[in-house]
Scaffold this active site. Structure first.
Site, short mmCIF file in Angstrom:
data_model
loop_
_atom_site.label_atom_id
_atom_site.label_comp_id
_atom_site.label_asym_id
_atom_site.label_seq_id
_atom_site.Cartn_x
_atom_site.Cartn_y
_atom_site.Cartn_z
N LYS A 84 0.86 -1.19 0.00
CA LYS A 84 0.00 0.00 0.00
C LYS A 84 0.90 1.24 0.00
O LYS A 84 1.87 1.32 0.76
CB LYS A 84 -0.91 0.00 1.22
CG LYS A 84 -2.03 -1.02 1.08
CD LYS A 84 -2.85 -1.12 2.33
CE LYS A 84 -3.82 0.01 2.48
NZ LYS A 84 -4.67 -0.19 3.69
C1 E4P Z 1 -7.97 0.43 3.57
O1 E4P Z 1 -7.21 -0.36 3.05
C2 E4P Z 1 -7.81 1.00 4.93
O2 E4P Z 1 -7.09 0.10 5.72
C3 E4P Z 1 -9.10 1.22 5.65
O3 E4P Z 1 -10.21 0.76 4.93
C4 E4P Z 1 -9.23 2.48 6.40
O4 E4P Z 1 -10.48 2.53 7.02
P1 E4P Z 1 -10.85 3.55 8.20
O5 E4P Z 1 -11.26 4.84 7.59
O6 E4P Z 1 -11.99 2.88 8.91
O7 E4P Z 1 -9.62 3.68 9.06
#
Ligand code: E4P
Length: 216
Positions: A84
């Site tokens: 990521k």
């Molecule tokens: C995506 O890959 C992220 O890990 C995630 O969906 C972030 O979500 P949040 O806004 O609940 O922290």
């Protein structure tokens, strides 16, 4: 639409894996910090309780060189690791560089259609628009999903769209209906989306009728 779990908790991942519905795992620095573990160790544990599915770990750094260095370190753990990368100009450079080295990336922290397009063009294997955080900030995620669908259809893009930052099950259905390839979903929402009161009432009724039949 494929279902990923958004979690760094091995018990949660094992549970959803055992149901046969899990097509991938995403983690992020917050989820890893919540577990209080070393990221490399935890990615290895997640790999060991799943088979053949992508497992996402997030590269840290502001500069492309830092992102690439950390990304390469994580990617060296296993072929199934996807890196990521935050959606910034430096992030795009890192995506391009890692793609050239055969490392799959997921552009994260995406909030607009132009960010989606740029990350796809840089060569990200996946892009992750954050639905919940858009809604938290009174911005429409539905219009973003619609725009993406049109852009992807018009230009034949192959990057997979991951609906991320999911808060409730209705968002999973909304993402699926708008052509997202994947939704990455927190464990409680994954469990909740399996439930319906009519299913439970139906089971209870069948159990009562079966018991009333006795040993005929
Ligand atoms: C995506 O890959 C992220 O890990 C995630 O969906 C972030 O979500 P949040 O806004 O609940 O922290």
């Amino acid at each position: 639409m494929k279902l990923f779990i958004d979690s760094a908790n091995v018990r949660e991942i094992k549970e959803i894996w055992s149901m046969g519905i899990l097509a991938g795992v995403t983690t992020n620095p917050t989820l890893i910090a919540k577990e209080g573990v070393n990221i490399e160790k935890r990615l290895q544990e997640i790999l060991s309780v799943t088979e053949g599915i992508p497992v996402n770990g997030e590269a840290m750094g502001r500069e492309a060189a830092e992102l690439v260095a950390h990304g390469k370190k994580l990617a060296a753990i296993d072929q199934r690791i996807v890196i990521k990368v935050p959606m910034t100009a430096e992030g795009l450079k890192a995506i391009r560089e890692m793609k050239a080295e055969g490392i799959r990336t997921n552009a994260t922290l995406i909030f607009t259609a132009t960010q989606c397009l740029a990350a796809a063009r840089a060569g990200a294997s996946y892009i992750s628009p954050f639905l919940g955080r858009l809604e938290d900030n009174s911005r429409s995620y539905i219009s973003l999903l619609e725009e993406c669908r049109q852009i992807w259809q018009s230009h034949g893009l192959t990057t997979e769209i991951i609906a991320a930052s999911i808060r409730r099950r209705s968002q999973v259905a909304e993402a699926a209906a708008r052509g997202c390839h994947i939704a990455t979903i927190p464990y409680p929402v994954l469990l909740n989306m399996l439930l319906d009161p009519l299913t439970e009432a139906g089971i209870k009724r069948f159990e009562e009728d079966w018991a009333a039949l006795g040993s005929v």
